[in-house]
Design a protein around this motif. Structure first.
Motif, PDB file in Angstrom:
ATOM      1  N   THR A 152       0.848  -1.191   0.000  1.00 52.90           N
ATOM      2  CA  THR A 152       0.000   0.000   0.000  1.00 52.90           C
ATOM      3  C   THR A 152       0.880   1.236   0.000  1.00 52.90           C
ATOM      4  N   PHE A 153       0.468   2.247  -0.743  1.00 51.94           N
ATOM      5  CA  PHE A 153       1.067   3.582  -0.677  1.00 51.94           C
ATOM      6  C   PHE A 153      -0.033   4.479  -0.107  1.00 51.94           C
ATOM      7  N   ASP A 154       0.159   4.996   1.090  1.00 54.54           N
ATOM      8  CA  ASP A 154      -0.851   5.835   1.760  1.00 54.54           C
ATOM      9  C   ASP A 154      -2.229   5.170   1.793  1.00 54.54           C
ATOM     10  N   HIS A 155      -2.257   3.862   1.917  1.00 46.76           N
ATOM     11  CA  HIS A 155      -3.492   3.083   2.108  1.00 46.76           C
ATOM     12  C   HIS A 155      -3.255   2.081   3.245  1.00 46.76           C
ATOM     13  N   GLY A 156      -2.497   2.516   4.260  1.00 48.53           N
ATOM     14  CA  GLY A 156      -2.019   1.603   5.290  1.00 48.53           C
ATOM     15  C   GLY A 156      -3.108   0.891   6.071  1.00 48.53           C
ATOM     16  N   ARG A 157      -4.278   1.519   6.202  1.00 52.42           N
ATOM     17  CA  ARG A 157      -5.318   0.870   7.020  1.00 52.42           C
ATOM     18  C   ARG A 157      -5.881  -0.382   6.363  1.00 52.42           C
ATOM     19  N   TRP A 158      -5.568  -0.587   5.098  1.00 57.43           N
ATOM     20  CA  TRP A 158      -6.060  -1.783   4.414  1.00 57.43           C
ATOM     21  C   TRP A 158      -5.122  -2.972   4.562  1.00 57.43           C
ATOM     22  N   ILE A 159      -3.951  -2.746   5.121  1.00 53.02           N
ATOM     23  CA  ILE A 159      -2.961  -3.819   5.188  1.00 53.02           C
ATOM     24  C   ILE A 159      -3.491  -5.047   5.934  1.00 53.02           C
ATOM     25  N   ASP A 160      -4.232  -4.808   7.029  1.00 56.18           N
ATOM     26  CA  ASP A 160      -4.753  -5.947   7.798  1.00 56.18           C
ATOM     27  C   ASP A 160      -5.693  -6.819   6.963  1.00 56.18           C
ATOM     28  N   HIS A 161      -6.444  -6.170   6.084  1.00 52.74           N
ATOM     29  CA  HIS A 161      -7.341  -6.929   5.202  1.00 52.74           C
ATOM     30  C   HIS A 161      -6.532  -7.895   4.331  1.00 52.74           C
ATOM     31  N   TYR A 162      -5.463  -7.376   3.728  1.00 49.03           N
ATOM     32  CA  TYR A 162      -4.656  -8.228   2.848  1.00 49.03           C
ATOM     33  C   TYR A 162      -3.920  -9.296   3.647  1.00 49.03           C
ATOM     34  N   ARG A 163      -3.489  -8.946   4.871  1.00 55.13           N
ATOM     35  CA  ARG A 163      -2.833  -9.946   5.720  1.00 55.13           C
ATOM     36  C   ARG A 163      -3.789 -11.115   5.951  1.00 55.13           C
ATOM     37  N   GLY A 164      -5.046 -10.793   6.208  1.00 52.87           N
ATOM     38  CA  GLY A 164      -6.051 -11.838   6.425  1.00 52.87           C
ATOM     39  C   GLY A 164      -6.180 -12.753   5.214  1.00 52.87           C
ATOM     40  N   LEU A 165      -6.185 -12.156   4.025  1.00 49.36           N
ATOM     41  CA  LEU A 165      -6.282 -12.968   2.799  1.00 49.36           C
ATOM     42  C   LEU A 165      -5.072 -13.883   2.657  1.00 49.36           C
ATOM     43  N   ILE A 166      -3.887 -13.350   2.955  1.00 45.76           N
ATOM     44  CA  ILE A 166      -2.664 -14.148   2.811  1.00 45.76           C
ATOM     45  C   ILE A 166      -2.666 -15.294   3.828  1.00 45.76           C
ATOM     46  N   GLU A 167      -3.084 -14.991   5.066  1.00 47.38           N
ATOM     47  CA  GLU A 167      -3.132 -16.033   6.102  1.00 47.38           C
ATOM     48  C   GLU A 167      -4.071 -17.164   5.712  1.00 47.38           C
ATOM     49  N   GLN A 168      -5.122 -16.819   4.973  1.00 49.36           N
ATOM     50  CA  GLN A 168      -6.091 -17.839   4.574  1.00 49.36           C
ATOM     51  C   GLN A 168      -5.750 -18.470   3.232  1.00 49.36           C
ATOM     52  N   ALA A 169      -4.586 -18.116   2.653  1.00 53.76           N
ATOM     53  CA  ALA A 169      -4.178 -18.639   1.341  1.00 53.76           C
ATOM     54  C   ALA A 169      -5.279 -18.417   0.311  1.00 53.76           C
TER      55      ALA A 169
END
Lengths: 459, 81
Positions: free
Chosen positions: A387-404
């Motif tokens: 993310t570039f200046d969209h940091g609050r969305w990082i947790d969303h993507y982390r969740g997707l990665i954790e769930q493969a």
């Protein structure tokens, strides 16, 4: 503790973030034996990321990034200013460069990386040629900048080099950045995002030279004057900042029998070091930048991650695993996360983008420099995001990665559903120059794998 | 006092920058810069910022007893020296 006596003596080798967080976790988890922390620098553990940001811009003094002790460390023996020179596993001792032998029951290796030096030592010795890895490096660079400079040349446009360039521009100093790849940050984020980073450099007045290398640092009277580039041009400057990445501090382990070398110290997912013969040890643990560990989320590939978060979390997992019952051990399975602030833009990333084949911009706009993008592997699984200046969305993507999860498409309706090659530079094939490991013995139960002594060729 | 912000956790809500502007600043719209070793006169403001952080990303050593207060059993600490 079932099956083995509780450890009485724990030695932590490395007194930076991973070493300190590891020591704090040992105390928090109830270790009340003798704790020794060994560090090569004289300073107590300090934080490094601020050095290229609030320190270089002049807001914070170089010696004001000391890390807090988040747990009482109790009676801890600090051996600072002398590096470890050897790990004698048979004797169970860490040997320091001055010959001091420190016995251990358990040892945590957290020796990290040092700045990759400019290869020509006579050029590296010129006044004005700097690195930025340690507090001392930062102080020296600031002294040069404060003395008044006409131009700074930064060699390498990874995160460190880009942050240095950003700080120079913040101070109103002209800066040239020389990068071998076609754009900044391509090693970590690929060419698509590299192009966005290049725009950021351009928009902030950086003289960015990509696809070229510095051939020589030229000086007169022992002082740096100019950098000669591979395209035949010369950049006149007073300061050269060498930002070519790091060298892992593993030389002291050469005779330890551990699977260590330029790629790091191999470890299992639970931070236990792996020996040369591929067997996991039970008394040597590894954390931080120097750890090369099997990550369960990424096909058990051995990953080295030079990120703050990896050092902080890995050290806590390692320390806990050192003193808990074996059946209670847990893997260091955190999704990697890193961040950078440069040119007023907050860059965050999760996962391992460099494992990706494809990228899709999912939110915002790359033209506007404010967006999120997701990385997918060749099977279409999400492996990372930036993310570039969209940091609050990082947790969303982390969740997707954790769930493969599958690589998502764009979330913003006006974005095209365009998956394109992520354009990572090819991995340097000849990056491992470690000693050769050979198999010995004939009978299946007597076979072992050992390190070939240097200089001996195969029979 | 010593401060560290977990910038992987920080989401740029900037409550800290409002409550302790001499210790926390935004660089751009969401990148946080901070004083890792703020002076003692900033301590109260920094502790307010710690409490107000919506994602609890700020850690300090303010509540950690000094090494002398640590409970290390004397017999154990003397072992294996």
């Amino acid at each position: 503790m079932p099956g083995r006596p509780a450890a009485q003596r724990i030695v932590v080798v490395g007194a930076s973030l991973a070493g300190l967080w590891g020591a704090a976790t040992l105390r928090k988890e109830g270790f009340d034996g003798v704790l020794t922390i060994i560090g090569d620098e004289n300073d107590p553990p300090y934080d490094r990321p601020p050095l290229t940001k609030q320190v270089l811009t002049g807001w914070v003094a170089p010696d004001h990034t000391v890390l807090p002790h988040l747990e009482p460390l109790g009676d801890t023996r600090w051996l600072l200013g002398t590096p470890a020179a050897q790990l004698d596993r048979r004797a169970g001792e860490v040997v320091l460069a001055d010959g001091t032998r420190v016995p251990y029951d358990l040892v945590l290796i957290a020796t990290g990386v040092r700045n990759r030096p400019w290869p020509a030592s006579d050029q590296a010795a010129l006044s004005g040629v700097c690195g930025v890895r340690t507090r001392e490096d930062a102080a020296r660079l600031i002294d040069h900048l404060d003395a008044g400079v006409s131009r700074v040349v930064v060699i390498g446009a990874g995160f460190t080099g880009s942050e240095v360039a950003s700080a120079c521009r913040h101070r109103g100093i002209d800066v040239t950045v020389v990068e071998q790849a076609q754009a900044p940050l391509t090693g970590a984020l690929g060419g698509v995002i590299g192009d966005v980073a290049a725009n950021l450099h351009d928009a902030n007045g950086v003289d960015l030279r990509c696809g070229v290398t510095v051939q020589a640092l030229e000086g007169s009277g022992g002082t740096f004057r100019a950098a000669a580039l591979s395209d035949g041009t010369t950049v006149d400057a007073d300061v050269a900042v060498v930002a070519l990445g790091g060298v892992r501090n593993t030389e002291w382990l050469a005779d330890s029998g551990l699977a260590s070398g330029p790629l790091g110290v191999a470890a299992d997912a639970g931070c236990r070091a792996v020996a040369v013969n591929g067997l996991v040890t039970d008394d040597v643990f590894v954390a931080g930048d120097v750890a090369r560990f099997a990550h369960p989320l990424f096909d058990y590939q051995f990953l080295t991650l030079e990120h703050w978060e990896n050092a902080a979390v890995g050290a806590q997992v390692a320390a806990r695993n050192m003193i808990c019952a074996p059946e209670d051990r847990r893997p260091h399975a955190c999704v990697p996360t890193f961040w950078s602030t440069q040119f007023g833009v907050n860059i965050k990333s999760v996962g391992v983008p460099s494992l990706a084949d494809q990228i899709v911009v999912t939110q915002g706009s790359t033209e506007a420099g404010s967006f999120a993008a997701a990385y997918g592997d060749r099977d279409g699984r999400i492996v990372g995001a930036v993310t570039f200046d969209h940091g609050r969305w990082i947790d969303h993507y982390r969740g997707l990665i954790e769930q493969a999860a599958a690589l998502p498409g764009p979330y913003d309706a006006d974005l095209p559903d365009k998956r394109e090659p992520a354009r990572f530079p090819p991995h340097p094939a000849a990056s491992y120059h470690g000693p050769t490991v050979v198999v010995t013995g004939h009978s299946p139960t007597a076979m072992d794998a050992v390190r070939q002594p240097a200089g001996r060729s195969a029979p | 006092m010593r401060v560290v912000v977990d910038l992987a956790v920080c989401q740029g809500y900037a409550q800290c920058a409002f409550l302790a502007p001499d210790a926390f600043r935004l660089n751009g719209t969401e990148g946080l810069m901070y004083q890792p070793n703020p002076s003692d006169d900033l301590c109260r403001a920094v502790l307010r910022a710690v409490a107000a952080c919506p994602v609890q990303a700020i850690a300090t050593d303010a509540a950690v007893p000094a090494p002398a207060d640590a409970a290390v059993p004397a017999a154990r600490a003397g072992d294996a020296r």
